[in-house]
Design a protein around this motif. Sequence first.
Motif, mmCIF file in Angstrom:
data_model
loop_
_atom_site.group_PDB
_atom_site.id
_atom_site.type_symbol
_atom_site.label_atom_id
_atom_site.label_comp_id
_atom_site.label_asym_id
_atom_site.label_seq_id
_atom_site.Cartn_x
_atom_site.Cartn_y
_atom_site.Cartn_z
ATOM 1 N N LEU A 272 13.947 0.024 -15.054
ATOM 2 C CA LEU A 272 13.966 0.007 -16.526
ATOM 3 C C LEU A 272 15.209 0.698 -17.082
ATOM 4 C CD1 LEU A 272 10.218 0.610 -17.360
ATOM 5 C CD2 LEU A 272 11.574 -1.403 -17.957
ATOM 6 N N GLY A 273 15.855 1.542 -16.276
ATOM 7 C CA GLY A 273 17.106 2.160 -16.702
ATOM 8 C C GLY A 273 18.237 1.155 -16.803
ATOM 9 N N PHE A 274 18.142 0.061 -16.037
ATOM 10 C CA PHE A 274 19.174 -0.967 -16.036
ATOM 11 C C PHE A 274 18.752 -2.231 -16.770
ATOM 12 C CE2 PHE A 274 19.969 1.508 -12.187
ATOM 13 C CZ PHE A 274 21.304 1.815 -12.354
ATOM 14 N N ILE A 275 17.446 -2.519 -16.729
ATOM 15 C CA ILE A 275 16.920 -3.756 -17.302
ATOM 16 C C ILE A 275 15.902 -3.381 -18.381
ATOM 17 C CG2 ILE A 275 15.753 -5.929 -16.787
ATOM 18 C CD1 ILE A 275 16.598 -5.444 -13.818
ATOM 19 N N PRO A 276 16.215 -3.634 -19.640
ATOM 20 C CA PRO A 276 15.319 -3.179 -20.705
ATOM 21 C C PRO A 276 13.978 -3.922 -20.773
ATOM 22 C CG PRO A 276 17.192 -4.371 -21.616
ATOM 23 C CD PRO A 276 17.434 -4.235 -20.157
ATOM 24 N N MET B 282 0.838 -1.207 0.000
ATOM 25 C CA MET B 282 0.000 0.000 0.000
ATOM 26 C C MET B 282 0.872 1.256 0.000
ATOM 27 S SD MET B 282 -3.008 -1.412 2.594
ATOM 28 C CE MET B 282 -3.185 0.126 3.393
ATOM 29 N N ILE B 283 1.922 1.250 0.805
ATOM 30 C CA ILE B 283 2.843 2.394 0.841
ATOM 31 C C ILE B 283 3.537 2.549 -0.505
ATOM 32 C CG2 ILE B 283 4.993 3.243 1.880
ATOM 33 C CD1 ILE B 283 4.011 1.904 4.505
ATOM 34 N N TYR B 284 3.924 1.430 -1.079
ATOM 35 C CA TYR B 284 4.648 1.384 -2.356
ATOM 36 C C TYR B 284 3.801 1.961 -3.493
ATOM 37 C CZ TYR B 284 7.685 -1.021 -5.813
ATOM 38 O OH TYR B 284 8.541 -1.332 -6.824
ATOM 39 N N ALA B 285 2.494 1.691 -3.470
ATOM 40 C CA ALA B 285 1.621 2.111 -4.570
ATOM 41 C C ALA B 285 0.968 3.474 -4.350
ATOM 42 C CB ALA B 285 0.537 1.055 -4.778
ATOM 43 N N PHE B 286 1.064 4.033 -3.146
ATOM 44 C CA PHE B 286 0.413 5.316 -2.860
ATOM 45 C C PHE B 286 1.145 6.440 -3.597
ATOM 46 C CE2 PHE B 286 -0.508 9.125 -0.397
ATOM 47 C CZ PHE B 286 -1.883 9.017 -0.270
ATOM 48 N N PRO B 287 0.398 7.336 -4.258
ATOM 49 C CA PRO B 287 1.031 8.444 -4.990
ATOM 50 C C PRO B 287 1.545 9.540 -4.050
ATOM 51 C CG PRO B 287 -1.350 8.549 -5.244
ATOM 52 C CD PRO B 287 -1.050 7.317 -4.451
ATOM 53 N N TRP B 288 2.799 9.461 -3.694
ATOM 54 C CA TRP B 288 3.409 10.395 -2.740
ATOM 55 C C TRP B 288 3.972 11.658 -3.387
ATOM 56 C CZ3 TRP B 288 2.988 9.257 2.337
ATOM 57 C CH2 TRP B 288 2.782 7.933 2.706
ATOM 58 N N PHE B 289 4.451 11.546 -4.609
ATOM 59 C CA PHE B 289 5.246 12.615 -5.220
ATOM 60 C C PHE B 289 4.487 13.268 -6.374
ATOM 61 C CE2 PHE B 289 7.974 9.111 -3.804
ATOM 62 C CZ PHE B 289 8.629 9.742 -2.764
ATOM 63 N N ALA C 163 10.040 -6.657 -7.492
ATOM 64 C CA ALA C 163 9.372 -7.569 -6.561
ATOM 65 C C ALA C 163 10.398 -8.279 -5.682
ATOM 66 C CB ALA C 163 8.528 -8.580 -7.333
ATOM 67 N N LEU C 164 11.517 -8.693 -6.270
ATOM 68 C CA LEU C 164 12.564 -9.354 -5.491
ATOM 69 C C LEU C 164 13.209 -8.383 -4.494
ATOM 70 C CD1 LEU C 164 14.231 -11.605 -8.197
ATOM 71 C CD2 LEU C 164 12.742 -12.321 -6.311
ATOM 72 N N ALA C 165 13.316 -7.124 -4.895
ATOM 73 C CA ALA C 165 13.848 -6.117 -3.967
ATOM 74 C C ALA C 165 12.898 -5.939 -2.782
ATOM 75 C CB ALA C 165 14.060 -4.793 -4.697
ATOM 76 N N MET C 166 11.599 -5.933 -3.036
ATOM 77 C CA MET C 166 10.607 -5.823 -1.954
ATOM 78 C C MET C 166 10.693 -7.056 -1.053
ATOM 79 S SD MET C 166 8.224 -4.044 -0.505
ATOM 80 C CE MET C 166 7.451 -2.898 -1.607
ATOM 81 N N LEU C 167 10.858 -8.231 -1.642
ATOM 82 C CA LEU C 167 11.016 -9.448 -0.859
ATOM 83 C C LEU C 167 12.279 -9.384 -0.008
ATOM 84 C CD1 LEU C 167 9.894 -12.276 -0.251
ATOM 85 C CD2 LEU C 167 11.265 -13.116 -2.156
ATOM 86 N N GLY C 168 13.340 -8.833 -0.561
ATOM 87 C CA GLY C 168 14.574 -8.649 0.203
ATOM 88 C C GLY C 168 14.376 -7.699 1.369
ATOM 89 N N ASN D 121 6.127 3.599 -9.180
ATOM 90 C CA ASN D 121 6.445 4.217 -10.472
ATOM 91 C C ASN D 121 7.934 4.559 -10.555
ATOM 92 O OD1 ASN D 121 3.417 5.852 -9.973
ATOM 93 N ND2 ASN D 121 3.709 4.433 -11.664
ATOM 94 N N LEU D 122 8.444 5.156 -9.489
ATOM 95 C CA LEU D 122 9.856 5.544 -9.475
ATOM 96 C C LEU D 122 10.778 4.330 -9.515
ATOM 97 C CD1 LEU D 122 9.625 8.377 -6.807
ATOM 98 C CD2 LEU D 122 9.762 8.636 -9.287
ATOM 99 N N ALA D 123 10.436 3.280 -8.759
ATOM 100 C CA ALA D 123 11.264 2.069 -8.737
ATOM 101 C C ALA D 123 11.248 1.371 -10.091
ATOM 102 C CB ALA D 123 10.778 1.118 -7.651
ATOM 103 N N ASN D 124 10.074 1.302 -10.711
ATOM 104 C CA ASN D 124 9.985 0.665 -12.033
ATOM 105 C C ASN D 124 10.773 1.455 -13.080
ATOM 106 O OD1 ASN D 124 8.446 -1.473 -11.111
ATOM 107 N ND2 ASN D 124 6.506 -0.523 -11.675
#
Length: 156
Positions: free
Chosen positions: A119-123, A94-101, A133-138, A112-115
């Motif tokens: 995408l800057g590193f992974i096309p 919920m925190i991750y998806a809330f429009p903060w900025f 998702a793996l970063a969130m799991l970490g 949005n920012l994380a994606n």
Amino acid sequence: GYALRRFPQRAALYLLIAGVTLFVAGLALNPAFVINKRLWTSSFALLSSGFSAVLFAGLLWLLKFQMVDRILTSLKVLGVNAILVFTLSILLGMIYAFPWFGSGDHRLSIQNLANTFALGFIPDPYVASLACALAMLGLITALVWPLYRRSIFLRL
């Protein structure tokens, strides 16, 4: 559970046999009851239970090797506090998806920012989403690790 307590040395084998039996029964029942996840048909329940039992038997067998046991410690950390991990995943989601900025119609969430960052590193967008998702799991694993180290297990 019965096989694990009664026959700990052969539990993986018994689970494998039971899993293959359930899986085959689900496939055999398919002509009468189509395998359908949305309806949770009996054939789907048998098939998925069989697959899960086979996977569990494989993990039990792998855990007999000390190196694999160490590698899978993070899964133990998540498993012993599964309710807490689930709750954290919902709250952080919920925190991750809330429009903060931003402002107006151009408000951005951390998602949005994380994606965009990924995408800057992974096309490939699917792989970038998996990386997020793996970063969130970490992050969740890092949050519950201190509880695991102190043998604090939250139960209902």
